[in-house]
Design an enzyme around this catalytic site. Structure first.
Site, PDB file in Angstrom:
ATOM      1  N   ARG A 180       0.826  -1.229   0.000  1.00  0.00           N
ATOM      2  CA  ARG A 180       0.000   0.000   0.000  1.00  0.00           C
ATOM      3  C   ARG A 180       0.851   1.266   0.000  1.00  0.00           C
ATOM      4  NH1 ARG A 180      -3.765  -3.148  -1.859  1.00  0.00           N
ATOM      5  NH2 ARG A 180      -4.412  -4.722  -0.372  1.00  0.00           N
ATOM      6  N   ASN A 222       2.750  -7.721   7.574  1.00  0.00           N
ATOM      7  CA  ASN A 222       2.748  -9.033   6.913  1.00  0.00           C
ATOM      8  C   ASN A 222       4.210  -9.429   6.785  1.00  0.00           C
ATOM      9  OD1 ASN A 222      -0.063  -9.166   6.530  1.00  0.00           O
ATOM     10  ND2 ASN A 222       0.096  -7.929   4.669  1.00  0.00           N
ATOM     11  N   GLU A 306      -5.837 -12.139   7.984  1.00  0.00           N
ATOM     12  CA  GLU A 306      -5.534 -12.176   6.556  1.00  0.00           C
ATOM     13  C   GLU A 306      -4.444 -13.210   6.250  1.00  0.00           C
ATOM     14  OE1 GLU A 306      -4.920  -7.990   5.585  1.00  0.00           O
ATOM     15  OE2 GLU A 306      -7.077  -7.797   5.273  1.00  0.00           O
ATOM     16  N   ARG A 339      -1.978  -6.256  17.046  1.00  0.00           N
ATOM     17  CA  ARG A 339      -3.051  -5.627  16.262  1.00  0.00           C
ATOM     18  C   ARG A 339      -4.382  -6.375  16.403  1.00  0.00           C
ATOM     19  NH1 ARG A 339      -2.278  -5.213  10.751  1.00  0.00           N
ATOM     20  NH2 ARG A 339      -2.892  -3.053  10.454  1.00  0.00           N
ATOM     21  N   ARG A 356     -18.270  -8.550   9.395  1.00  0.00           N
ATOM     22  CA  ARG A 356     -16.856  -8.232   9.625  1.00  0.00           C
ATOM     23  C   ARG A 356     -16.678  -7.113  10.644  1.00  0.00           C
ATOM     24  NH1 ARG A 356     -12.376  -6.789   4.967  1.00  0.00           N
ATOM     25  NH2 ARG A 356     -11.122  -5.378   6.236  1.00  0.00           N
ATOM     26  N   LYS A 380      -7.507  -0.280  14.794  1.00  0.00           N
ATOM     27  CA  LYS A 380      -7.773   0.654  13.696  1.00  0.00           C
ATOM     28  C   LYS A 380      -8.909   1.594  14.083  1.00  0.00           C
ATOM     29  CE  LYS A 380      -6.096  -2.112   9.817  1.00  0.00           C
ATOM     30  NZ  LYS A 380      -6.299  -2.570   8.427  1.00  0.00           N
ATOM     31  N   ASP A 385     -11.971  -0.985   7.623  1.00  0.00           N
ATOM     32  CA  ASP A 385     -10.610  -0.860   7.123  1.00  0.00           C
ATOM     33  C   ASP A 385     -10.345   0.488   6.469  1.00  0.00           C
ATOM     34  OD1 ASP A 385      -8.054  -1.512   6.551  1.00  0.00           O
ATOM     35  OD2 ASP A 385      -8.507  -2.927   4.955  1.00  0.00           O
ATOM     36  N   GLU A 413      -4.629   4.337   1.089  1.00  0.00           N
ATOM     37  CA  GLU A 413      -5.067   3.127   0.397  1.00  0.00           C
ATOM     38  C   GLU A 413      -6.461   3.276  -0.216  1.00  0.00           C
ATOM     39  OE1 GLU A 413      -4.975  -0.366   2.841  1.00  0.00           O
ATOM     40  OE2 GLU A 413      -5.822  -1.642   1.285  1.00  0.00           O
TER      41      GLU A 413
HETATM   42  O1  GCW Z   1      -6.127  -2.495   4.607  1.00  0.00           O
HETATM   43  C1  GCW Z   1      -5.678  -3.798   4.607  1.00  0.00           C
HETATM   44  C2  GCW Z   1      -4.699  -3.793   3.500  1.00  0.00           C
HETATM   45  C3  GCW Z   1      -3.617  -4.828   3.654  1.00  0.00           C
HETATM   46  C4  GCW Z   1      -2.992  -4.652   5.031  1.00  0.00           C
HETATM   47  C5  GCW Z   1      -4.078  -4.875   6.066  1.00  0.00           C
HETATM   48  C6  GCW Z   1      -3.583  -4.670   7.496  1.00  0.00           C
HETATM   49  C7  GCW Z   1      -0.733  -4.951   5.733  1.00  0.00           C
HETATM   50  O2  GCW Z   1      -5.389  -3.935   2.286  1.00  0.00           O
HETATM   51  O3  GCW Z   1      -2.688  -4.600   2.637  1.00  0.00           O
HETATM   52  O4  GCW Z   1      -1.904  -5.504   5.234  1.00  0.00           O
HETATM   53  O5  GCW Z   1      -5.111  -3.952   5.871  1.00  0.00           O
HETATM   54  O6  GCW Z   1      -3.847  -3.625   8.045  1.00  0.00           O
HETATM   55  O7  GCW Z   1      -2.972  -5.565   8.041  1.00  0.00           O
END
Ligand code: GCW
Length: 699
Positions: A180, A222, A306, A339, A356, A380, A385, A413
């Protein structure tokens, strides 16, 4: 915003002031790395701003006794800590000094005596005070219409950061790519190795420190196979070098760690957090990290999210997982930042019961009280997201006994990927000012993020960086305002979007009032404009899958990601109510739960986040949902065109390279906004069959 260092902008358009009397001498008594950084920044800054060469006197000589200090020759700047510099300590009263602690600082300009003092309990505070002084000096120029934006402010300044942890998360991969990232390649890595160009990293450290940030994680959450090795001899030497660059600027380094490291790099058969061998592996590995980097911050962890590994594989929960790492880090004062972005990313779109938005709360709320004291949960801002508009995460205010950090996304993003202008500070301010009612009225999210509501030992802000190797750092030059604003807001969430915007524009582009007015206006309108031509009324998404750029109303509608709008011929929106939907509204405290539960009291801008309504539903604004969609999309595209028009008026007043770059981006945004407008309007016209009232073109 540190453009003065290149002799660029900063004072452009201003009648340059004469050098202050005190600017020719700098006195310091301490030999400490961050104080040396402060002196280097100060002398360079004074040199560039006033074309002088300040004389630096070190050592005892600067521990001026009171009599020295009253001497006429004693013009100058004194900087230091209370214990390290007598002169600095004496310049402030006991009461004044006791008003700040740790990274807080005091500045006093004594115009008559021609002296200026910067003092703090810590070297870090001295560094922040120095950057503050430099900022004021750039702002304190007479602007093109005779205004003094910062007149007299230096006479006495007392600053204390509101949030203890003020962190940046890099999503950089060791192959040089950035997840991103919209501003070029990584400044940290290339082709599987750490970069040799530490200069760029150092410049980044000063950018961050100048806004008051104090922590960074340098690799993607990641964590792939190769980055897992950052904890080992293979890379620890490199990590230590980067840590040293940040240390000089008071920034603590963290690493994102792979939860399955014991298997992937340790050769064990399990990563079960309750397995003795696994625990021992983390203890040993962590000790090695601290041997290389004694002030290492700790681990940032994305687990069971994820497709990343985590404790669920072993039927353990996230408290088990986090506490195992906490134990390994505790002897060294390290932190686990864990997280909460945990949800089912393999949902069946036909399944209407899974929501979700509920996931983080459902996973973590039951664990309140079980996390070790050096674990912080990173949450977050919203439950989905980083959409342009979504509700705030109900986890804020739900966990009294757990340390929490609020996570924002500076990288755009879902907000135009630094090709569209989108000043995000107003969005963040709304989150911060949101009252959770967790302990009655006045329980705003900013008071949870700063730890004061529940009196938590660790708390603060984290945000995903928006920088890369791009010459202007952020792809879109005006996207720098988001990075700057994030730092300023993390320091003090009470600053307004307007103050931050004006400050950034003046520091970056100087004091030509026409320039300031136009760019300031562009920034402040940009979020609403972006929201106008993209997904309506809080429903989110409607972007192309994977890369997330550009309109695609059904891009995620039949996917496994749990991100749906449920539009049909009658209506649109996600029913998250208790009475007929997923029950998500019940995750908020009563006042908010009730407000969101009812269609009547739910705020318009979040209506489709909480409710599924007919297109003919009438909003508080008096418009139907469908007409609102049409109107905002026509307006948004026009407004995007006017942003481009505003910028064009600045030709000749801005550095030509920057001018051309932004002009191209704004023209692109204006075109792309039309695409958004037409795709969304056409989609909903075709779904609903309801004509647009004013007969404007829909395809
Ligand atoms: O917003 C999503 C993104 C992923 C990201 C994930 C996260 C790093 O599309 O790319 O991965 O969140 O926050 O872990």
């Amino acid at each position: 915003w540190l453009g003065y260092l290149q002799g660029q902008s900063g004072v452009k358009g201003a009648a340059r002031k004469a050098a202050p009397v005190w600017s020719h001498n700098v006195s310091v008594a301490e030999d400490q790395e961050m104080i040396s950084t402060a002196i280097a920044e100060l002398t360079q800054g004074l040199e560039k701003l006033f074309d002088i060469k300040p004389k630096v006197s070190h050592s005892a000589a600067s521990q001026a006794s009171e009599s020295d200090l009253t001497g006429q020759e004693a013009h100058g700047v004194w900087l230091g800590t209370w214990t390290g510099s007598e002169a600095v300590a004496q310049a402030f009263s006991d009461i004044e000094r006791s008003a700040v602690h740790d990274e807080g600082y005091l500045i006093r300009e004594d115009k008559e005596q021609g002296r200026l003092f910067i003092g703090s309990e810590t070297p870090q505070g001295v560094l922040y005070g120095t950057f503050h002084l430099l900022r004021e000096l750039v702002l304190d120029q007479e602007s093109s219409n005779g205004v003094h934006p910062a007149e007299g402010r230096l006479s006495y300044i007392a600053e204390q950061p509101v949030n203890a942890l003020r962190m940046i998360n890099q999503w950089d991969n060791v192959d040089g790519s950035i997840e991103r990232g919209y501003a070029g390649k990584s400044i940290f890595y290339e082709n599987g190795e750490f970069t040799r160009d530490l200069g760029r990293i150092r410049d980044y450290a000063r950018l961050l420190a100048s806004t008051g940030l104090n922590a960074i994680s340098i690799n993607n959450v990641n964590v792939h196979q190769c980055e897992s090795l950052f904890l080992t001899e293979r890379f620890l030497g490199d990590v230590a070098k980067v840590a040293a660059e940040f240390r000089a600027y008071g920034i603590r380094l963290f690493l994102s760690a792979n939860y399955a490291s014991p298997i992937e790099i340790g050769g064990l058969l399990t990563a079960d957090p309750l397995d003795e061998q696994v625990r021992e592996w983390w203890n040993i590995q962590t000790a090695k990290v601290y041997a290389a980097i004694p002030d290492f911050g700790g681990y940032l962890i994305k687990a069971d999210s994820e497709n990343r590994p985590g404790p669920f594989t072993y039927n353990r929960d996230h408290a088990d997982g986090a506490n195992m790492l906490a134990e390994a880090l505790r002897p060294f004062g390290g932190l686990v930042i864990w997280r909460c972005f945990v949800y089912n990313c393999k949902q069946d779109w036909r399944d209407r019961s899974t929501d979700r938005a509920r996931a983080a709360y459902d996973h973590f709320k039951p664990l309140d009280g079980r996390f070790a004291d050096n674990v912080i949960l990173q949450i977050k801002n919203g439950p989905m997201d980083f959409q342009v508009r979504e509700a705030v995460s109900p986890l804020f205010g739900a966990m009294e006994q757990t340390n929490q950090v609020l996570e924002f996304q500076i990288t755009q993003e879902y907000t135009g990927q630094q090709r569209h202008l989108c000043y995000l500070i107003p969005q963040w301010k709304e989150v911060l000012d949101f009252d959770t009612f967790a302990k009655g009225p006045g329980s705003e999210i900013k008071r949870i993020a700063d730890g004061s509501l529940y009196n938590r030992p660790y708390s603060g802000f984290a945000a995903v960086s928006n920088i890369g190797a791009d010459a202007c750092w952020t792809g879109h030059p005006l996207a720098q305002a988001n990075l700057y604003g994030y730092g300023r807001l993390a320091w003090n969430p009470e600053l307004s979007s307007e103050e931050i915007a004006e400050e950034w524009v003046r520091l970056t582009f100087g004091h030509d009032e026409e320039v300031v007015r136009l760019i300031y206006g562009m920034l402040l309108n940009s979020l609403e404009i972006y929201e106008n031509y993209t997904a309506p009324l809080g429903v989110g998404w409607m972007v192309n899958p994977e890369h997330h750029y550009g309109p695609n109303v059904d891009g995620y509608e039949y996917s496994k990601w749990g991100t749906y709008h449920f539009a049909d011929c009658d209506g649109i929106g996600v029913d998250r109510t208790v009475s007929s939907g997923t029950g998500y509204t019940s995750q908020y405290h009563r006042e908010n739960a009730e407000r969101y539960e009812s269609v009547d009291s739910c705020p318009d801008e979040l209506l489709l986040f909480f409710h599924h309504v007919p297109y003919t539903h009438v909003l508080h604004s008096g418009k139907t949902v469908i007409q609102h969609i049409y109107d905002t999309h026509f307006a948004g595209a026009e407004q995007a065109a006017s942003l481009a028009e505003n910028w064009r008026q600045l030709e000749g007043k801005i550095d030509p390279t920057v001018f051309d770059k932004v002009a191209k981006l704004q023209a692109g945004q204006a075109e792309h906004a039309k695409e958004w407008r037409d795709m969304i309007n056409t989609y909903f016209y075709r779904k609903s069959g309801i004509a647009e009232e004013q007969g404007r073109t829909i395809y």
